[in-house]
Structures are given as structure tokens and as C-alpha cells.
Design a protein around this motif. Structure first.
Motif, PDB file in Angstrom:
ATOM      1  N   GLY A  80       0.783  -1.233   0.000  1.00 47.06           N
ATOM      2  CA  GLY A  80       0.000   0.000   0.000  1.00 47.06           C
ATOM      3  C   GLY A  80       0.808   1.273   0.000  1.00 47.06           C
ATOM      4  O   GLY A  80       0.287   2.335   0.369  1.00 47.06           O
ATOM      5  N   LEU A  81       2.086   1.205  -0.405  1.00 48.12           N
ATOM      6  CA  LEU A  81       2.944   2.392  -0.439  1.00 48.12           C
ATOM      7  C   LEU A  81       3.372   2.743  -1.857  1.00 48.12           C
ATOM      8  O   LEU A  81       4.440   3.320  -2.074  1.00 48.12           O
ATOM      9  N   GLY A  82       2.536   2.385  -2.839  1.00 46.37           N
ATOM     10  CA  GLY A  82       2.876   2.640  -4.234  1.00 46.37           C
ATOM     11  C   GLY A  82       3.100   4.100  -4.554  1.00 46.37           C
ATOM     12  O   GLY A  82       3.835   4.443  -5.486  1.00 46.37           O
ATOM     13  N   ALA A  83       2.490   4.998  -3.761  1.00 43.90           N
ATOM     14  CA  ALA A  83       2.643   6.438  -4.017  1.00 43.90           C
ATOM     15  C   ALA A  83       4.076   6.912  -3.779  1.00 43.90           C
ATOM     16  O   ALA A  83       4.477   7.967  -4.281  1.00 43.90           O
ATOM     17  N   PHE A  84       4.847   6.122  -3.012  1.00 42.07           N
ATOM     18  CA  PHE A  84       6.228   6.523  -2.705  1.00 42.07           C
ATOM     19  C   PHE A  84       7.220   6.024  -3.751  1.00 42.07           C
ATOM     20  O   PHE A  84       8.416   6.285  -3.633  1.00 42.07           O
ATOM     21  N   ASP A  85       6.727   5.290  -4.748  1.00 37.62           N
ATOM     22  CA  ASP A  85       7.632   4.788  -5.781  1.00 37.62           C
ATOM     23  C   ASP A  85       8.245   5.956  -6.558  1.00 37.62           C
ATOM     24  O   ASP A  85       7.542   6.897  -6.941  1.00 37.62           O
ATOM     25  N   SER A  86       9.554   5.863  -6.763  1.00 38.56           N
ATOM     26  CA  SER A  86      10.266   6.955  -7.429  1.00 38.56           C
ATOM     27  C   SER A  86      11.600   6.424  -7.954  1.00 38.56           C
ATOM     28  O   SER A  86      12.128   5.450  -7.410  1.00 38.56           O
ATOM     29  N   PRO A  87      12.158   7.021  -8.992  1.00 37.46           N
ATOM     30  CA  PRO A  87      13.505   6.625  -9.459  1.00 37.46           C
ATOM     31  C   PRO A  87      14.570   7.172  -8.521  1.00 37.46           C
ATOM     32  O   PRO A  87      15.275   8.127  -8.836  1.00 37.46           O
ATOM     33  N   TRP A  88      14.688   6.556  -7.342  1.00 35.63           N
ATOM     34  CA  TRP A  88      15.520   7.123  -6.279  1.00 35.63           C
ATOM     35  C   TRP A  88      16.980   7.303  -6.680  1.00 35.63           C
ATOM     36  O   TRP A  88      17.612   8.275  -6.280  1.00 35.63           O
ATOM     37  N   LEU A  89      17.524   6.367  -7.455  1.00 36.37           N
ATOM     38  CA  LEU A  89      18.929   6.499  -7.859  1.00 36.37           C
ATOM     39  C   LEU A  89      19.113   7.499  -8.991  1.00 36.37           C
ATOM     40  O   LEU A  89      20.238   7.898  -9.293  1.00 36.37           O
ATOM     41  N   GLY A  90      18.014   7.892  -9.622  1.00 43.41           N
ATOM     42  CA  GLY A  90      18.108   8.806 -10.754  1.00 43.41           C
ATOM     43  C   GLY A  90      17.825  10.245 -10.421  1.00 43.41           C
ATOM     44  O   GLY A  90      18.003  11.122 -11.272  1.00 43.41           O
ATOM     45  N   LEU A  91      17.376  10.526  -9.193  1.00 45.66           N
ATOM     46  CA  LEU A  91      17.063  11.895  -8.788  1.00 45.66           C
ATOM     47  C   LEU A  91      18.178  12.455  -7.921  1.00 45.66           C
ATOM     48  O   LEU A  91      18.653  11.799  -7.001  1.00 45.66           O
ATOM     49  N   GLU A  92      18.580  13.671  -8.209  1.00 50.04           N
ATOM     50  CA  GLU A  92      19.656  14.301  -7.438  1.00 50.04           C
ATOM     51  C   GLU A  92      19.287  14.428  -5.967  1.00 50.04           C
ATOM     52  O   GLU A  92      20.143  14.307  -5.086  1.00 50.04           O
ATOM     53  N   SER A  93      18.010  14.652  -5.681  1.00 52.84           N
ATOM     54  CA  SER A  93      17.574  14.881  -4.306  1.00 52.84           C
ATOM     55  C   SER A  93      17.552  13.604  -3.471  1.00 52.84           C
ATOM     56  O   SER A  93      17.601  13.660  -2.237  1.00 52.84           O
ATOM     57  N   THR A  94      17.474  12.441  -4.107  1.00 53.02           N
ATOM     58  CA  THR A  94      17.342  11.185  -3.359  1.00 53.02           C
ATOM     59  C   THR A  94      18.493  10.204  -3.597  1.00 53.02           C
ATOM     60  O   THR A  94      18.594   9.211  -2.883  1.00 53.02           O
ATOM     61  N   ALA A  95      19.345  10.453  -4.579  1.00 45.71           N
ATOM     62  CA  ALA A  95      20.383   9.474  -4.939  1.00 45.71           C
ATOM     63  C   ALA A  95      21.334   9.198  -3.781  1.00 45.71           C
ATOM     64  O   ALA A  95      21.639   8.040  -3.476  1.00 45.71           O
ATOM     65  N   LEU A  96      21.809  10.249  -3.120  1.00 46.83           N
ATOM     66  CA  LEU A  96      22.800  10.055  -2.057  1.00 46.83           C
ATOM     67  C   LEU A  96      22.194   9.343  -0.851  1.00 46.83           C
ATOM     68  O   LEU A  96      22.825   8.457  -0.265  1.00 46.83           O
ATOM     69  N   VAL A  97      20.979   9.720  -0.476  1.00 52.72           N
ATOM     70  CA  VAL A  97      20.323   9.065   0.650  1.00 52.72           C
ATOM     71  C   VAL A  97      20.080   7.589   0.330  1.00 52.72           C
ATOM     72  O   VAL A  97      20.275   6.715   1.182  1.00 52.72           O
ATOM     73  N   THR A  98      19.658   7.314  -0.912  1.00 51.82           N
ATOM     74  CA  THR A  98      19.421   5.921  -1.322  1.00 51.82           C
ATOM     75  C   THR A  98      20.706   5.118  -1.263  1.00 51.82           C
ATOM     76  O   THR A  98      20.737   3.987  -0.751  1.00 51.82           O
TER      77      THR A  98
END
Length: 400
Positions: A145-163
Motif C-alpha cells: 500500500g505504499l505505491g505512491a512513494f515509488d520513485s527513481p531514487w537512484l536517478g534523482l539528485e535529491s534522493t540518490a545520495l540518501v538511497t
């Protein structure tokens, strides 16, 4: 009692090889790199001493200072995520395993196995899992039930480092877990039993007795976390998120001068020097635990230090197994030195060779998976064989 002359001879015989190798391929390259940093050398120009001018250039000129401070902030964030997630969770897992639950060795192995995997394997697998087009992360999130949080985490500058940081936490959490577990095991059982008799529960025992007694280990783990995170390279390179770091200049210069680039000897010498401090640390801790009466009796019987060494060698087999496992796993999985010192086709290591199947536009996933599967087997088998010795080595030497 040994005479001073004999003692000097024994010290020379036992220490000289390790000191020479470590000095030549670790200390000298470090000093050489520091010396180069205060000099200016360009093609066709004689090297000249410039003092701290290179550091002023790095810190003051926007062309250099902006990427430097940006990288520094990234390292700080990488380190803080590990301190906030990896070490507390590792401590929690160690406390659970210290309760001697049934099958604890299975849980310990399952948690520690990612640590012995190559970062190339880890990076490749997580790239597949988190692929926004056909990775399984989207399906898993939708299932809970968390499909809304799906994102290209490694491809976004804002989330890549945290991922990347969280992937690194997943891989390396076995190390603090094992260090904390070793420290908890060393706590005398009498203290725990006395606390239980006084009516203390498990939570109170942990906070009032166990945690204060393992604070030195917490400090050691924090230092190791800091050093490891500020030298992070392989996972970031394997996931191809940021450019390669620069470094290892002194070692590379030595190998060029010795004509050892693109030879296996360059790796053998560097890895031998790299493993000496930890090997000496663990073996010394084990040898100090041996009964002194044993060596004294041998001397009374006329044995010299060489015979005593051969006598105690079988007694430190657990330590030797521990050193073998601890040294072999990072060497087998290393990507940095093979990439710098032996990138040629004839001298590529298995981990570096697997990178050949990964390209910017074409990826032979079948070949990569086959190569990486073969790369996994030796360190996993080695860990299973020497798991007990590994723990005993850490208990004896790493968490005093």
C-alpha cells in the motif's frame, strides 16, 4: 633471560619483513602524496615547492572550491546517515543475538553475508531492484500500500545520495553488529545474573550495565564508520552515480617506477602492506592470552625464540583463521586497486572483469549474473568455514 644482542636479532628477524613492506607501500606513498600536495609540477616544468598554495587554490577559487565543498557535504551526509541508522540498528541486532535465541548463528550469518559481498554485486543488484522501468521495488511498494512513494531514487539528485547511503547501511550493518556482539559477549555473566536477582529487566540491564560497559566499542565503531564513509568509493562507482574520486597517487608512482603497473605483483604488494596492521593487532591480542608459563617452560628447556614461535603457532590457529577471513574478503571484493594498478585484460580481477559486461548503452545481464555468482562463492564459503574463528578473533583483539 634474553641478552640485548639476541633480543635485537629476534626483533629484526620477526619485524623487518613486515616493517619494510608496510613502509614501502603504505607510509612512503602517503608521505609522497603529502609532499606532492605542497609542490607544483606540470608537464615540461621542473617541480617547485609552493607551500600551501595548492590548498589555497582548492579552497578559494570557485572553480575548485565549489565541487570540493559539495563533495565534503555529501560525505558528511553519508556519514551521518550511517551513524544514525547503521550503528543503532547494529547495536539492537547484537543485543538480540546476545540473548542466545535458538538459531542465532543462522541470523548472524544472514545479517553478515551482505558484508562479504562485492560492492559491484551489491550495486548491480540494487540497480536492478530500484530500476523505475522494470525493477521489483514498485511491485513491492504496491503490495504493502505504499505505491505512491515509488520513485527513481537512484536517478534523482535529491534522493540518490540518501538511497546510496541506505544501500551501504544494508550491506555493512553486519560489521558493527559483530563488533557490538563481541563486546557484549565479553561482559561477565555474573553481572547480568546479579542484576536479574535484583529484579532488573532486560531493558534496564541493557541501559544500566551492558551499554556503559561497551562504550569503548561504540567509540571504535564510530571511528571505523567515519573512516570508512569518508573513503567510500566502490559502491558509488558500482552504481555509477557520481564521478570517480582521485587518490592513490603515491602508490601509483611507485608502481610506475618499479614497472609493476598491470602486473599482479602490484596488487600482491599493496594488499600485503594493507593487511599487516590488522593482522599484527589480532595475532598480538591472541598471543598475549597464551599462558606465560608455556614460553617460560620452553626457555628453561633450552628452546630459543624460533622454537617458541613454532611451538605457539598451532595455539593461535583461530587467530590465523580470523586474519585469513578478515583479509581475504575485502581483497577478493576490492575494485579500487585493480582499477588503478592492474586494469589490463591479462591482469583484471574477477570483480573488475565483471564490469566489462556493463556498458553505458548495452548490458549483458546474463553474463554479469553468471560472473557475479562465481565471484560470490569463494568469500561466502570462506566465511562459513572460518565464521567461529572470525568471531573469536574480533572478541580477542578488536574490542578490548
Amino acid at each position: 633471560m634474553l641478552s640485548r644482542r639476541k633480543l635485537r636479532v629476534y626483533i629484526l628477524v620477526f619485524l623487518a619483513p613486515a616493517v619494510l613492506i608496510y613502509t614501502a607501500f603504505m607510509i612512503y606513498p602517503l608521505l609522497d602524496s603529502l609532499w606532492l600536495s605542497v609542490n607544483n609540477k606540470a608537464p615540461g616544468v621542473v617541480q617547485s615547492f609552493v607551500g600551501f598554495q595548492n590548498y589555497f587554490t582548492l579552497l578559494m577559487r570557485e572553480q575548485w572550491s565549489k565541487p570540493f565543498w559539495n563533495s565534503f557535504r555529501n560525505n558528511i551526509l553519508f556519514f551521518l546517515i550511517h551513524m544514525a541508522v547503521q550503528n543503532p540498528v547494529g547495536l539492537f541486532l547484537a543485543a538480540l543475538l546476545n540473548m542466545r535465541i535458538r538459531g542465532s548463528w543462522i541470523y548472524r550469518t544472514a545479517i553478515f553475508v551482505p558484508t562479504i559481498l562485492s560492492v559491484v554485486i551489491v550495486g548491480f543488484v540494487w540497480k536492478l531492484v530500484l530500476n523505475p522501468a522494470w525493477g521489483i521495488s514498485r511491485s513491492l511498494l504496491q503490495m504493502i500500500g505504499l505505491g505512491a512513494f515509488d520513485s527513481p531514487w537512484l536517478g534523482l539528485e535529491s534522493t540518490a545520495l540518501v538511497t546510496l547511503s541506505l544501500i551501504s547501511v544494508w550491506q555493512n550493518i553486519g560489521i558493527p553488529m559483530l563488533l557490538f556482539l563481541a563486546a557484549l559477549i565479553r561482559i561477565p555473566e555474573e553481572l547480568i545474573e546479579a542484576a536479574r536477582v535484583d529484579g532488573a529487566g532486560g531493558w534496564k540491564i541493557f541501559w544500566r550495565i551492558q551499554l556503559p560497559l561497551i562504550l569503548p566499542s561504540v567509540g571504535i565503531v564510530s571511528v571505523l564508520t567515519f573512516v570508512g564513509n569518508f573513503n567510500a568509493f566502490e559502491l558509488i562507482y558500482a552504481t555509477q552515480v557520481v564521478p570517480i574520486r582521485l587518490g592513490t597517487v603515491g602508490i601509483l608512482r611507485i608502481m610506475v617506477d618499479l614497472h609493476l603497473v598491470n602486473t599482479l605483483w602490484s596488487l600482491i604488494l599493496v594488499y600485503a602492506a594493507q593487511g599487516i596492521p590488522l593482522a599484527v593487532f589480532i595475532l598480538t591480542a591472541f598471543m598475549r592470552q597464551l599462558p606465560k608459563d608455556l614460553t617460560d617452560a620452553a626457555r628453561i628447556d633450552g628452546a630459543n625464540e624460533y622454537h617458541i614461535y613454532l611451538l605457539i603457532l598451532p595455539l593461535v590457529r583461530p587467530a590465523i583463521g580470523s586474519v585469513l577471513a578478515i583479509s581475504m574478503i575485502p581483497i577478493w571484493n576490492d575494485l579500487w586497486f585493480p582499477l588503478i594498478l592492474s586494469p589490463g585484460e591479462a591482469t583484471k580481477t574477477l570483480v573488475l572483469g565483471a564490469q566489462a559486461f556493463l556498458g553505458e548503452f548495452v548490458n549483458d545481464y546474463n553474463a554479469v549474473l553468471a560472473a557475479l555468482t562465481l565471484a560470490i562463492l569463494p568469500p561466502v564459503i570462506l566465511y562459513l568455514i572460518f565464521a567461529r574463528q572470525l568471531v573469536r578473533g574480533i572478541i580477542a583483539g578488536a574490542v578490548k
